[in-house]
Design a protein around this motif. Structure first.
Motif, PDB file in Angstrom:
ATOM      1  N   ARG A   1      42.928  46.313  33.345  1.00 56.98           N
ATOM      2  CA  ARG A   1      42.430  45.161  32.814  1.00 56.98           C
ATOM      3  C   ARG A   1      43.634  44.260  32.174  1.00 56.98           C
ATOM      4  N   ARG A   2      45.492  44.889  32.170  1.00 63.79           N
ATOM      5  CA  ARG A   2      46.297  43.811  31.998  1.00 63.79           C
ATOM      6  C   ARG A   2      46.458  43.140  33.668  1.00 63.79           C
ATOM      7  N   GLU A   3      46.628  44.451  34.077  1.00 66.09           N
ATOM      8  CA  GLU A   3      46.943  43.141  36.005  1.00 66.09           C
ATOM      9  C   GLU A   3      45.655  42.380  36.058  1.00 66.09           C
ATOM     10  N   GLU A   4      44.361  42.894  35.624  1.00 67.96           N
ATOM     11  CA  GLU A   4      43.114  41.776  35.977  1.00 67.96           C
ATOM     12  C   GLU A   4      43.550  40.237  35.478  1.00 67.96           C
ATOM     13  N   ARG A   5      44.051  40.750  34.067  1.00 64.89           N
ATOM     14  CA  ARG A   5      43.854  39.508  33.104  1.00 64.89           C
ATOM     15  C   ARG A   5      45.557  38.077  33.915  1.00 64.89           C
ATOM     16  N   GLU A   6      46.084  39.339  34.487  1.00 63.61           N
ATOM     17  CA  GLU A   6      47.603  38.712  34.972  1.00 63.61           C
ATOM     18  C   GLU A   6      46.929  38.390  36.385  1.00 63.61           C
ATOM     19  N   MET A   7      46.500  38.835  37.181  1.00 62.52           N
ATOM     20  CA  MET A   7      46.299  38.436  37.920  1.00 62.52           C
ATOM     21  C   MET A   7      45.439  37.098  38.350  1.00 62.52           C
ATOM     22  N   ARG A   8      44.014  36.658  36.809  1.00 58.93           N
ATOM     23  CA  ARG A   8      43.575  35.828  36.923  1.00 58.93           C
ATOM     24  C   ARG A   8      44.476  34.719  36.640  1.00 58.93           C
ATOM     25  N   GLU A   9      45.426  34.747  35.826  1.00 56.66           N
ATOM     26  CA  GLU A   9      45.943  34.059  35.528  1.00 56.66           C
ATOM     27  C   GLU A   9      47.380  33.157  36.642  1.00 56.66           C
ATOM     28  N   ARG A  10      47.582  33.775  37.292  1.00 56.74           N
ATOM     29  CA  ARG A  10      48.291  34.016  38.420  1.00 56.74           C
ATOM     30  C   ARG A  10      47.270  33.022  39.106  1.00 56.74           C
ATOM     31  N   SER A  11      46.374  33.655  39.442  1.00 60.79           N
ATOM     32  CA  SER A  11      45.657  32.573  40.586  1.00 60.79           C
ATOM     33  C   SER A  11      45.289  31.361  39.981  1.00 60.79           C
ATOM     34  N   LEU A  12      44.512  31.699  38.829  1.00 61.18           N
ATOM     35  CA  LEU A  12      44.532  29.951  38.583  1.00 61.18           C
ATOM     36  C   LEU A  12      45.666  29.243  38.455  1.00 61.18           C
ATOM     37  N   ALA A  13      46.810  29.693  37.567  1.00 57.57           N
ATOM     38  CA  ALA A  13      47.983  29.037  37.973  1.00 57.57           C
ATOM     39  C   ALA A  13      48.190  27.808  40.166  1.00 57.57           C
ATOM     40  N   LEU A  14      48.350  29.193  40.984  1.00 59.29           N
ATOM     41  CA  LEU A  14      47.878  28.783  41.775  1.00 59.29           C
ATOM     42  C   LEU A  14      46.793  27.519  42.624  1.00 59.29           C
ATOM     43  N   LEU A  15      45.860  28.063  41.687  1.00 58.09           N
ATOM     44  CA  LEU A  15      44.579  27.136  41.992  1.00 58.09           C
ATOM     45  C   LEU A  15      44.972  25.894  41.827  1.00 58.09           C
ATOM     46  N   GLU A  16      45.584  25.806  40.568  1.00 54.27           N
ATOM     47  CA  GLU A  16      45.844  24.248  39.836  1.00 54.27           C
ATOM     48  C   GLU A  16      47.182  23.805  40.517  1.00 54.27           C
TER      49      GLU A  16
ATOM     50  N   ALA B   1      41.949  23.721  41.747  1.00 56.11           N
ATOM     51  CA  ALA B   1      41.334  24.906  40.180  1.00 56.11           C
ATOM     52  C   ALA B   1      40.458  24.487  39.401  1.00 56.11           C
ATOM     53  N   ASP B   2      40.038  22.633  39.530  1.00 57.55           N
ATOM     54  CA  ASP B   2      38.364  22.689  39.281  1.00 57.55           C
ATOM     55  C   ASP B   2      36.866  23.381  40.472  1.00 57.55           C
ATOM     56  N   LEU B   3      37.632  23.682  41.529  1.00 60.73           N
ATOM     57  CA  LEU B   3      37.085  23.982  42.522  1.00 60.73           C
ATOM     58  C   LEU B   3      36.329  25.650  42.577  1.00 60.73           C
TER      59      LEU B   3
END
Ligand SMILES: Nc1ncnc2c1ncn2[C@@H]1O[C@H](COP(=O)(O)OP(=O)(O)OP(=O)(O)O)[C@@H](O)[C@H]1O
Ligand SMILES: [Mg+2]
Lengths: 258, 362
Positions: A122-137, A142-144
């Motif tokens: 779960r921790r890794e998944e959360r980190e992955m999501r954060e990193r992915s979102l940062a990258l999309l931003e 990010a909006d898409l």
């Protein structure tokens, strides 16, 4: 020290020699271009580097390690990421999922831990999501993030494909005609974008570009292929005035105008 | 948002309670015929979901499901049958030791059946998963046939063509629905995890998936083996529901039925597979008259054996040709979507109108 080194790489497809005795050395932090007319063997260079094809002859080294004929996923893990000439996104999946998938290779949790959603996973998944979102931003998508990747306009698909490649955390980024199908303004934006990510992510970039003006603009060094042979290599200005390059391109232009 | 989530939680909880109540009611008051069909529905749902993982989520065109089910069914049956019964039915060649004396509790036997099927799946995964598309389909089909032939000929383990009889009827609605729910929860969790995304990536574009660092062989094997595991458990439940099994049962027709469920429900939708498992199973029962003669009093309509298969095959063709997304496409069931659907909106509208107008309709 060279980051990537190809020595005498030849690729035969049956009777056709798509690439002949190709030599290349990339130093860390460089942006190098690869150019040449249609069917010259440019994409083939990428395919042998990334393990899609095993070269018929020659060797490939990445960070002093031989990677010739290694499995593509292991090469990506070692630090080489790529985009494709005819965009290969996971079209039916969301923008976010496309980037998340590229993080999968760094996942430490095993299959059962992921299936049972254990705390470590779960921790890794959360980190992955954060990193992915940062990258999309960072790439302005990010909006898409919940849109289907295949539904994005062309230019954004190109950007997403680059973002996805960045998510694998590469040292070397291979871009296959990133500006293809773009108008001059879009191509200019993209050039600026590539330069930005190069410094930001501390990348070495090797890019194929069919249009000489784009490569000229961005690369410190350019190699030119024709019928699988390297016909020129050097600084943009030198290459531009090279007689063989001019002939190769003129030949192509005639073909195109027919 | 939070309110909506709460509402959905309440709806889910209420539905689960209703389902539990229904199972209790069905087990105690409904007639055996209906209970049996309901059991089959749940088992087909398990089989459909497991096949969907392989075919729908990972994009592997595998047709070996009957083989997996056979392994699970025989294992669970042999492990739950009392030694005396085994001695009685293995009259041609005695059952090998220590199987002849072994007797496990049902859940344990199911688990062993699932694990053994997963083992068989992992053994064929390496050679078979190197193939793609049609070739994979042919190879897995071949595997299922080989299992069938092997089971017909290993007299001292499977009792050959005679099959197994007197398998204790341990499968009830609690087991079948419980296992189906467990399968749904585990597989949903899997497909929403990073591994699940990797499987979907392989389905979408193998070359790109591999270029993103996904080990194709490893992930395809994981999917295949997981699917085999649940198919084995489904097979085990089925054997202990029917009471008799023989190799002929696990022919391609069986795989085909599961494939129909998966395609009709939507490739890539687990809840779709569940819904269509119920539809297909009930249709299978209600269309039974097609195979039999119908007496219209003044005229007897001669049924043709196999007519049902024709109807089912035609349905599959129709779905593939005109309705490729099936019932659910690649979406999962959600309360939000159900409540927003047109039928539901109209029902809500009518309901409100009635309340306001005090019973007058329009
Ligand atoms: N898998 C393959 N099998 C057979 N021939 C191939 C294969 N891949 C490439 N070729 C051939 O090798 C030659 C070089 O192809 P390549 O795709 O590398 O060219 P390119 O320089 O990228 O061209 P373009 O500008 O059109 O992208 C072409 O003649 C092509 O048809
Ligand atoms: Mg190319």
């Amino acid at each position: 020290m060279s980051l990537l080194k190809l020595t005498e790489v030849t690729m035969n497809f049956g009777g056709l020699t798509a690439l002949k005795s190709f030599n290349l050395e990339l130093a860390p932090g460089e942006i190098v271009g690869l150019s040449g007319p249609n069917g010259a063997g440019k994409t083939t260079v990428f395919n042998v580097i990334t393990g899609v094809y095993e070269p018929s002859h020659g060797q490939i080294f990445f960070m002093e390690q031989e990677i010739t004929g290694m499995r593509p996923d292991l090469i990506t893990k070692a630090g080489i990421a790529r985009t494709f000439q005819n965009i290969r996104l996971f079209k039916g999946l969301s923008v976010m999922e496309n980037v998340l998938i590229a993080h999968h290779l760094h996942l430490k949790a095993n299959y059962l831990a992921a299936m049972l959603k254990l705390p470590g996973y779960r921790r890794e998944e959360r980190e992955m999501r954060e990193r992915s979102l940062a990258l999309l931003e960072r790439v302005g998508l990010a909006d898409l993030r919940d849109e289907q990747a295949g539904a994005l306009p062309y230019g954004m698909q190109r950007r997403l494909e680059i973002a996805r490649a960045l998510a694998t955390n590469p040292k070397l980024l291979l871009l296959d005609e990133p500006a293809a199908g773009m108008n001059p303004k879009e191509a200019e934006d993209l050039t600026a974008f590539i330069k930005e990510i190069q410094t930001e992510f501390d990348l070495t970039i090797f890019l194929i570009e069919h249009h000489m003006d784009v490569v000229m603009n961005i690369s410190e060094l350019i190699y030119v292929l024709d019928y699988g042979m390297t016909i020129a290599g050097g600084k943009p200005a030198e290459v531009q005035n090279n007689q063989r390059v001019i002939e190769a391109y003129l030949g192509v232009n005639e073909d195109v105008e027919d | 948002m939070a309110e909506q989530k709460r509402r959905n939680q309440i709806l889910t909880t209420v539905s689960i309670l209703l389902l539990l109540g229904f199972i209790y009611f069905a087990e105690n008051y409904l007639d055996l015929y209906i209970v049996r069909i309901l059991n089959v529905c749940a088992i087909y749902a398990i089989l459909g979901m497991s096949m969907n993982l392989i075919n729908g989520f990972t994009g592997l065109f595998s047709l070996g499901h009957a083989g997996f089910m056979a392994v699970g069914a025989y294992t669970t049956a042999l492990l739950t049958m009392p030694p005396a019964v085994k001695q009685q039915i293995f009259y041609l060649t005695p059952l090998i030791k220590p199987l002849d004396q072994m007797n496990l509790a049902f859940p344990l036997a199911l688990l062993v059946g699932g694990l053994l099927t997963a083992l068989v799946g992992s053994m064929i995964a390496a050679p078979v998963l190197r193939l793609k598309g049609d070739y994979l389909a042919i190879a897995t089909l071949g595997f299922a046939e080989i299992i069938r032939v092997v089971f017909t000929n290993t007299q001292s383990i499977t009792n050959g063509a005679l099959g197994l009889k007197g398998i204790p009827a341990l499968t009830n609605l609690w087991w079948s629905f419980g296992t189906a729910a467990f399968t749904l929860v585990v597989l949903l969790s899997l497909i929403n995890s990073s591994y699940g995304r990797a499987l979907k990536a392989i389905r979408e574009d193998e070359t790109a998936a591999e270029a993103m660092g996904i080990n194709l062989a490893k992930h395809k094997t994981l999917s295949f083996v997981t699917g085999a595991f649940f198919a084995g458990i489904g097979g085990g439940l089925l054997g202990n529901l029917l009471g008799t099994i023989d190799p002929k049962m696990f022919s391609f027709m069986f795989t085909f039925n599961i494939l129909l469920i998966v395609v009709l429900g939507g490739m890539g939708s687990l809840t779709g597979s569940i819904i269509s498992a119920f539809i297909v199973t009930f249709a299978n029962e209600y269309l039974r008259f097609l195979d039999e003669s119908i007496n219209l009093g003044f005229f007897v309509l001669r049924g043709k054996v196999g007519m049902r298969s024709v109807v089912f095959s035609a349905t599959l063709m129709f779905v593939v040709l005109f309705y490729r997304h099936g019932l659910m496409g690649s979406k999962e069931f959600s309360w939000d979507r159900l409540l927003a659907s047109r039928v539901c909106q109209r029902m809500q509208g009518c309901f409100k109108k009635r309340l306001l107008k005090g019973g007058y309709d329009q």
